[in-house]
Design an enzyme around this catalytic site. Structure first.
Site, PDB file in Angstrom:
ATOM      1  CG  HIS A 189      -0.051 -25.159  16.626  1.00 50.52           C
ATOM      2  ND1 HIS A 189       1.168 -25.022  16.087  1.00 50.52           N
ATOM      3  CD2 HIS A 189      -0.590 -26.866  17.123  1.00 50.52           C
ATOM      4  CE1 HIS A 189       1.708 -26.299  15.987  1.00 50.52           C
ATOM      5  NE2 HIS A 189       1.736 -27.287  16.498  1.00 50.52           N
ATOM      6  CG  HIS A 220      -2.227 -30.270  19.693  1.00 46.48           C
ATOM      7  ND1 HIS A 220      -1.878 -31.235  18.427  1.00 46.48           N
ATOM      8  CD2 HIS A 220      -1.022 -29.731  19.742  1.00 46.48           C
ATOM      9  CE1 HIS A 220      -1.012 -29.997  18.017  1.00 46.48           C
ATOM     10  NE2 HIS A 220       0.226 -29.518  19.078  1.00 46.48           N
TER      11      HIS A 220
HETATM   12  P1  AMP Z   1       3.443 -29.094  17.274  1.00 46.14           P
HETATM   13  O1  AMP Z   1       3.535 -31.001  17.588  1.00 46.14           O
HETATM   14  O2  AMP Z   1       2.490 -28.845  18.237  1.00 46.14           O
HETATM   15  O3  AMP Z   1       3.832 -28.254  16.235  1.00 46.14           O
HETATM   16  O4  AMP Z   1       2.063 -29.822  16.303  1.00 46.14           O
HETATM   17  C1  AMP Z   1       1.663 -30.139  14.677  1.00 46.14           C
HETATM   18  C2  AMP Z   1       0.945 -29.945  14.239  1.00 46.14           C
HETATM   19  O5  AMP Z   1       0.525 -30.248  13.081  1.00 46.14           O
HETATM   20  C3  AMP Z   1       0.697 -32.287  14.253  1.00 46.14           C
HETATM   21  O6  AMP Z   1      -0.086 -32.700  14.840  1.00 46.14           O
HETATM   22  C4  AMP Z   1       0.512 -32.538  12.481  1.00 46.14           C
HETATM   23  O7  AMP Z   1      -0.505 -32.940  12.412  1.00 46.14           O
HETATM   24  C5  AMP Z   1      -0.025 -30.761  12.541  1.00 46.14           C
HETATM   25  N1  AMP Z   1      -0.340 -30.505  10.496  1.00 46.14           N
HETATM   26  C6  AMP Z   1       0.848 -30.650   9.914  1.00 46.14           C
HETATM   27  N2  AMP Z   1       0.700 -30.405   8.779  1.00 46.14           N
HETATM   28  C7  AMP Z   1      -0.547 -29.971   8.820  1.00 46.14           C
HETATM   29  C8  AMP Z   1      -1.937 -29.217   7.686  1.00 46.14           C
HETATM   30  N3  AMP Z   1      -1.597 -29.103   6.540  1.00 46.14           N
HETATM   31  N4  AMP Z   1      -3.042 -29.734   8.274  1.00 46.14           N
HETATM   32  C9  AMP Z   1      -3.175 -29.650   9.108  1.00 46.14           C
HETATM   33  N5  AMP Z   1      -2.142 -30.464  10.453  1.00 46.14           N
HETATM   34  C10 AMP Z   1      -0.666 -30.522   9.841  1.00 46.14           C
END
Ligand code: AMP
Length: 127
Positions: free
Chosen positions: A96, A98
């Site tokens: 993903h 950001h």
């Molecule tokens: P990363 O640390 O780059 O893997 O970021 C994962 C991101 O996913 C974090 O910013 C979380 O807040 C976000 N996240 C986790 N679960 C969900 C969810 N159900 N809906 C939206 N964002 C999420």
């Protein structure tokens, strides 16, 4: 596979989806670091940049370019920061990107206590 983003893509878990096409789903981060913090997620499960195909990566970058004006227009942000974690620092093991809207003087930092090495030393390793 027990992947939270695959579940969001399938609609099994709700999300604030702001854009969607055959290749990506774009939804708000549940724990935003700035107002409008968004994730661009490929519908196909890739773990990180290592197993992504170039076509999907290109499509994600294209999506950012297309969405950028609406962040400025609708959120009145002053810019956006893009970041994408791989392995260390990656909480969700489904690729993903950001999108972090930036606001003047928001003071957002990735690292505040960097043990700064000599750039020449880093250069010698990376070149
Ligand atoms: P990363 O640390 O780059 O893997 O970021 C994962 C991101 O996913 C974090 O910013 C979380 O807040 C976000 N996240 C986790 N679960 C969900 C969810 N159900 N809906 C939206 N964002 C999420």
């Amino acid at each position: 596979m027990d992947c939270i983003f695959c579940k969001i893509i399938k609609g099994e878990i709700p999300s604030y989806t702001i854009y969607e096409d055959d290749i990506v789903k774009v939804f708000l981060d549940v724990n935003p670091v700035s107002n409008g913090h968004t994730l661009i997620v490929p519908k196909k499960h890739f773990t990180d940049i290592k197993d992504m195909d170039l076509e999907t990566l290109t499509h994600i970058q294209k999506t950012v370019k297309e969405l950028f004006p609406q962040y400025k227009e609708k959120l009145s942000c002053d810019g956006i920061t893009l970041c994408q974690n791989n392995e260390y620092g990656q909480e969700v093991k489904h690729y993903h990107l950001h999108i972090i809207p930036r606001y003047e003087n928001d003071n957002l930092k990735i690292s505040t206590d960097l043990d700064k090495k000599d750039p020449k030393e880093i250069y010698e390793k990376l070149k």
